[in-house]
Design a protein around this motif. Structure first.
Motif, PDB file in Angstrom:
ATOM      1  N   THR A   1       0.777  -1.178   0.031  1.00 49.21           N
ATOM      2  CA  THR A   1      -0.107  -0.055  -0.024  1.00 49.21           C
ATOM      3  C   THR A   1       0.856   1.097   0.016  1.00 49.21           C
ATOM      4  O   THR A   1       1.644   1.251   0.811  1.00 49.21           O
ATOM      5  CB  THR A   1      -0.698   0.224   1.136  1.00 49.21           C
ATOM      6  N   ARG A   2       0.816   2.080  -0.911  1.00 45.27           N
ATOM      7  CA  ARG A   2       1.297   3.330  -1.128  1.00 45.27           C
ATOM      8  C   ARG A   2       0.510   4.669  -1.271  1.00 45.27           C
ATOM      9  O   ARG A   2      -0.486   4.412  -2.186  1.00 45.27           O
ATOM     10  CB  ARG A   2       2.486   3.256  -2.132  1.00 45.27           C
ATOM     11  N   ASP A   3       0.650   5.585  -0.370  1.00 46.81           N
ATOM     12  CA  ASP A   3      -0.499   6.606  -0.767  1.00 46.81           C
ATOM     13  C   ASP A   3      -1.752   6.334  -0.596  1.00 46.81           C
ATOM     14  O   ASP A   3      -2.750   6.883  -1.414  1.00 46.81           O
ATOM     15  CB  ASP A   3      -0.174   7.454  -1.835  1.00 46.81           C
ATOM     16  N   GLY A   4      -2.231   5.495   0.307  1.00 45.67           N
ATOM     17  CA  GLY A   4      -3.529   4.938   0.430  1.00 45.67           C
ATOM     18  C   GLY A   4      -4.174   4.212  -0.722  1.00 45.67           C
ATOM     19  O   GLY A   4      -5.424   3.932  -0.654  1.00 45.67           O
ATOM     20  N   ARG A   5      -3.256   3.622  -1.425  1.00 46.41           N
ATOM     21  CA  ARG A   5      -3.786   2.858  -2.664  1.00 46.41           C
ATOM     22  C   ARG A   5      -3.040   1.371  -2.807  1.00 46.41           C
ATOM     23  O   ARG A   5      -1.787   1.350  -2.515  1.00 46.41           O
ATOM     24  CB  ARG A   5      -3.382   3.594  -3.883  1.00 46.41           C
TER      25      ARG A   5
END
Length: 425
Positions: free
Chosen positions: A124-128
């Protein structure tokens, strides 16, 4: 103080098992039950329950989770709401309903949302959500089966009525004190959830250590990744105990591939290519028609004969690009009925696709699985509980690689077996 007991609510069997096995690996007694069986009959410090809600509409999926929460959650127990790492099913509706039920019971807790499972390529990165570094929306998994317009976790929670804040990677990697302070701030603010980035096992480990001290004020929502991190962070966590002794060998191992995911199909093809198992491909039309299908009796008898003869046997639903995923439960039930004569003689079960495994085991009078160890990430090994006692391994359809089934069968053969009972002459 960290919880002594845990409840895991999942939307399918493989997800329930790959969360609970993390605790079994650390010395806690863990078992899996399911909605259609007698989940309450299982025992141990960790109980994972398959709500069998992956294919249900949002309201029905939510109601099922609330019913299980009310029946099985006890004050002081740790709670994990297991969600699919690729956001299939109804995770937002289930999480929102769980949150509301906790608040209605006087437990206003913060949800720590961490769907990453780095050991299987989910991050998960930047909430994605990403898979092997690729945005989830750009993957075949998303094209084939998705519920939401995007994999933006903030938007998904907002649409479910949950107020959330992102904890980015910088926060998770800022050190224990800073991360714990961020969680306490979210609690003080009255947020419903925090969305946690994670790209490595160490990120989830840091999150687990910082949040365990808030047990009783928080619960966790995610996949096997956060479950493994929490289990490892428990103060009495140990490495896995010595290899278990399995029940006496019977027939061959039944390998059932009910998933259409590429990883599972590749593993099945590799198994067949190396002639490691007899192979049966079952047309979806046969399963829809049931015993009236012209090839039903021959297939059922042939599979049972292969298993009874001691041959590992691969059974898969024939690939159909035009298949309607909504028919998954019906096909799983049909496959379970077809395999019942063979399953009664099997020496073990390897199943991909939770619906198929659950349907088959329920038909055989099995109500749960006592978990023993993890043969590779996302592939737990356990012993069935109920009318039949055999080793069973489950795997989420999209987990693993082309050698997963081969390696799992080799590992199964490496465990010691109890001697067969003596036969009176």
């Amino acid at each position: 103080m960290p919880p002594a007991t845990w409840l895991i609510l999942a939307d399918d069997l493989t997800g329930a098992a790959d969360c609970a096995i993390a605790f079994a690996r650390r010395g806690l007694e863990a078992s899996v039950g399911w909605y259609a069986g007698a989940a309450g009959e299982t025992a141990g410090a960790v109980l994972a329950i398959d709500a069998d809600s992956r294919r249900l509409p949002p309201a029905q999926a939510a109601a099922r989770h609330v019913a299980l929460l009310r029946a099985h959650h006890r004050p002081g127990a740790g709670l994990i709401k297991k969600i699919d790492s690729t956001l299939r099913g109804q995770p937002a509706a289930e999480l929102a309903a769980t949150h509301q039920a906790l608040r209605a019971a006087g437990q206003p807790m913060l949800a720590i949302l961490a769907p990453a499972f780095p050991a299987t390529g989910r991050t998960t990165r930047d909430g994605r959500v990403r898979i092997d570094g690729m945005p989830l929306e750009a993957t075949p998994l998303w094209a084939r089966d998705h519920t939401y317009a995007s994999a933006d976790l903030g938007e998904i929670l907002a649409q479910a009525g949950l107020a959330a804040r992102l904890l980015p990677l910088d926060t998770l990697r800022a050190g224990h004190a800073a991360l714990a302070a961020s969680l306490r701030a979210a609690l003080a603010e009255g947020l419903d959830a925090v969305i946690c980035d994670a790209e490595a096992v160490e990120d989830l480990a840091a999150l687990a250590r910082a949040s365990l001290g808030l047990a009783g004020q928080v619960y966790w929502a995610g996949s096997g990744g956060i479950a493994a991190a929490l289990a490892a962070a428990l103060p009495d966590a140990t490495e896995a105990p010595r290899a278990p002794t399995l029940p006496p060998a019977r027939g061959g191992v039944l390998v059932v591939v009910g998933s259409i995911a590429e990883a599972s199909r590749a593993a099945a093809a590799r198994l067949a290519a190396e002639d490691a198992a007899s192979r049966f491909s079952i047309p979806a039309a046969t399963l829809r028609a049931g015993p009236a299908a012209p090839d039903w009796a021959a297939l059922s008898t042939g599979i049972a004969a292969s298993i009874g003869g001691g041959r590992d046997t691969l059974v898969e639903i024939a690939a159909d690009p035009a298949a309607d995923l909504a028919q998954g439960a019906a096909l799983a039930e049909g496959l379970a009925a077809l395999l019942r004569p063979a399953a009664a003689r099997m020496g073990g079960l390897f199943a991909t696709g939770g619906e198929t495994a659950c349907a088959l085991l329920t038909q055989l009078g099995v109500h749960g699985i006592r978990l023993l160890e993890e043969v590779e990430p996302g592939v737990p090994l356990g012993i069935t509980q109920g009318a039949l006692e055999v080793p069973v391994m489950t795997k989420a359809g999209a987990f693993g690689h082309d050698a997963t089934i081969l390696r799992s069968l080799a590992r199964l053969r490496g465990f010691p077996r109890a001697p067969a009972p003596a036969v009176n002459q």
